[in-house]
Design an enzyme around this catalytic site. Structure first.
Site, PDB file in Angstrom:
ATOM      1  N   GLU A 249     -82.401 -57.495 -54.750  1.00  0.00           N
ATOM      2  CA  GLU A 249     -82.624 -56.291 -53.981  1.00  0.00           C
ATOM      3  C   GLU A 249     -81.359 -55.994 -53.112  1.00  0.00           C
ATOM      4  OE1 GLU A 249     -84.937 -54.507 -54.623  1.00  0.00           O
ATOM      5  OE2 GLU A 249     -86.664 -55.906 -55.497  1.00  0.00           O
TER       6      GLU A 249
ATOM      7  N   HIS B 138     -79.350 -53.849 -55.589  1.00  0.00           N
ATOM      8  CA  HIS B 138     -79.564 -52.578 -55.422  1.00  0.00           C
ATOM      9  C   HIS B 138     -78.856 -51.577 -54.375  1.00  0.00           C
ATOM     10  CE1 HIS B 138     -82.158 -52.604 -58.726  1.00  0.00           C
ATOM     11  NE2 HIS B 138     -83.071 -53.237 -58.210  1.00  0.00           N
TER      12      HIS B 138
END
Length: 440
Positions: free
Chosen positions: A261, A264
């Site tokens: 994550e 990202h």
């Protein structure tokens, strides 16, 4: 894999795999409040959240297009430096003025604020579990993870990134909410969650009980500061190997959800390009192979798709189990580094870290259109003599493409070039620039 280049707006608006699809099939039967959730396979909602944000915020696509353009300029400048035989990893912002600018030349320190939003005792994870997650982030992004010496198909592409993470603060917030969705309510005190701290200074991580079988989701650069950060299922937060006394979900208990994550958050896409297995999507990275769809579990060695000779399923941006993902590629590192460079969406972190150095820059030399089909026109400094410039085109291996011909009047004929990605070099003996170009 960076396939045929799409414009940033087309990429952002492309139809992608819904990461939260069939969530019911991935969830175990309903459990009691203090029983750790059982997740049957990895699911990240970052792409879905992005699509929802694009629909809700008309200006987001334009902001992300500008971020993508800055990223591509940085990556092209770094590749050009390698072609010249240099070791400059700072790149340039590709600005249009001369003078002084800054380039990344050191380690970027990222202060992390962890918001523990809990409804049950199990969700109120311990400080040691939180610290274990920070340790995993540092190991994974700096290539100090235990698997770094493994021999595998893409060992030569595995690299460290110029970032380090420090735990700045832990905020604990009791809530009446039993389960959270991807609507960012967990990031709002008014909605039962906890507000983000200054997103220009901190990476905000929320640990909570995510529903719908999700392990986490992140906000890409360019989104609203109030919701900037990463949300992670509390039992996928941290590492059982580092702190066995925590609360963990089996299979996703080594801290790799946060690594994925945060990737990202640093502008990395899913490695397969979110194209539902069509082999047409792109993660905008040149050295990750074209991949058909996400991988789950721990694939067999040599598992391949899209005639790629082997999926890079051990990449942190795939969907494999925590124990089977353990690398970023150089192209991914370049892409992440770009957002901390001058003009990057998260350059404030580099500035605060003292990781930017002042450098002299020359007037910009560029060209348009890009992509192009028949010819491109040079953009030169005011009053410059186009005939004084030498213009050459190179393929990705560094070979000169003599099919492209420069007129000496500011126009480069590229009609004879095969479709593909190239670098165009523009110089006058005193100043030279090399920029990536796509022939349509």
């Amino acid at each position: 894999m960076k396939k045929t280049y799409l414009s940033a707006l087309a990429l952002l608006g492309s139809a992608g795999t819904l990461m939260a699809q069939d969530v019911a099939s991935r969830m175990a039967p309903s459990v009691k409040d203090d029983v750790t959730p059982v997740i049957l396979r990895r699911s990240c909602a970052s792409h879905d959240v992005l699509q929802a944000q694009l629909a809700a915020d008309p200006g987001l696509a334009q902001r992300m297009a500008a971020i993508e353009a800055q990223t591509q300029r940085f990556v092209a400048a770094r590749a050009a430096a390698q072609l010249r035989g240099g070791n400059n990893t700072g790149g340039s912002t590709g600005g249009s003025t001369s003078g002084t600018t800054s380039q990344l030349s050191g380690i970027v320190t990222i202060p992390v604020v962890v918001h523990v939003v809990y409804n049950t005792a199990a969700e109120n994870i311990k400080d040691e579990q939180i610290q274990s997650q920070i340790d995993v982030l540092n190991e994974d992004f700096q290539k100090n993870n235990a698997e770094r010496n493994n021999t595998y198909q893409y060992s030569n592409l595995s690299v460290a990134t110029p970032v380090q993470f420090v735990l700045a603060q832990v905020i604990r917030k009791a809530t009446k909410t039993r389960s959270w969705s991807t609507n960012d309510a967990v990031k709002s005190s008014k909605r039962g969650g906890d507000d983000a701290l200054d997103a220009s200074k901190y990476l905000n991580l929320w640990s909570c009980n995510l529903g719908n079988g999700l392990l986490g989701y992140a906000q890409f650069p360019g989104g609203a500061p109030a919701t900037d950060g990463v949300v992670i299922l509390y039992s996928a937060f941290g590492s059982r190997a580092k702190f066995p006394g925590g609360t963990y979900t089996t299979t996703y208990d080594l801290g790799r959800t946060a690594t994925h994550e945060v990737g990202h958050w640093m502008n990395l896409r899913h490695i397969w390009g979110d194209d539902s297995g069509a082999c047409t999507g792109s993660d905008q990275v040149l050295d990750t192979p074209n991949q058909g769809a996400e991988n789950y579990g721990c694939p067999a060695v040599g598992k391949a798709s899209c005639n790629n000779g082997g999926d890079m399923y051990m990449n942190y941006m795939d969907y494999t189990d925590d124990r089977c993902m353990f690398m970023f590629s150089q192209g991914q590192s370049d892409r992440m580094t770009a957002i901390f460079n001058t003009g990057g969406a998260r350059s404030s972190f580099a500035a605060a870290s003292g990781a930017l150095r002042q450098t002299a820059t020359s007037p910009a030399l560029s060209f348009f259109p890009n992509p192009g089909r028949e010819a491109v026109s040079l953009t030169l400094p005011a009053g410059a003599d186009a005939a004084a410039y030498s213009v050459r085109v190179y393929d990705m291996r560094g070979y000169e493409m003599r099919q492209a011909r420069y007129s000496g009047t500011g126009e480069l004929n590229v009609a004879a070039l095969p479709k593909g990605i190239y670098y165009i070099s523009i110089g006058n003996g005193a100043t030279t620039t090399r920029q990536r170009f796509e022939k349509e």
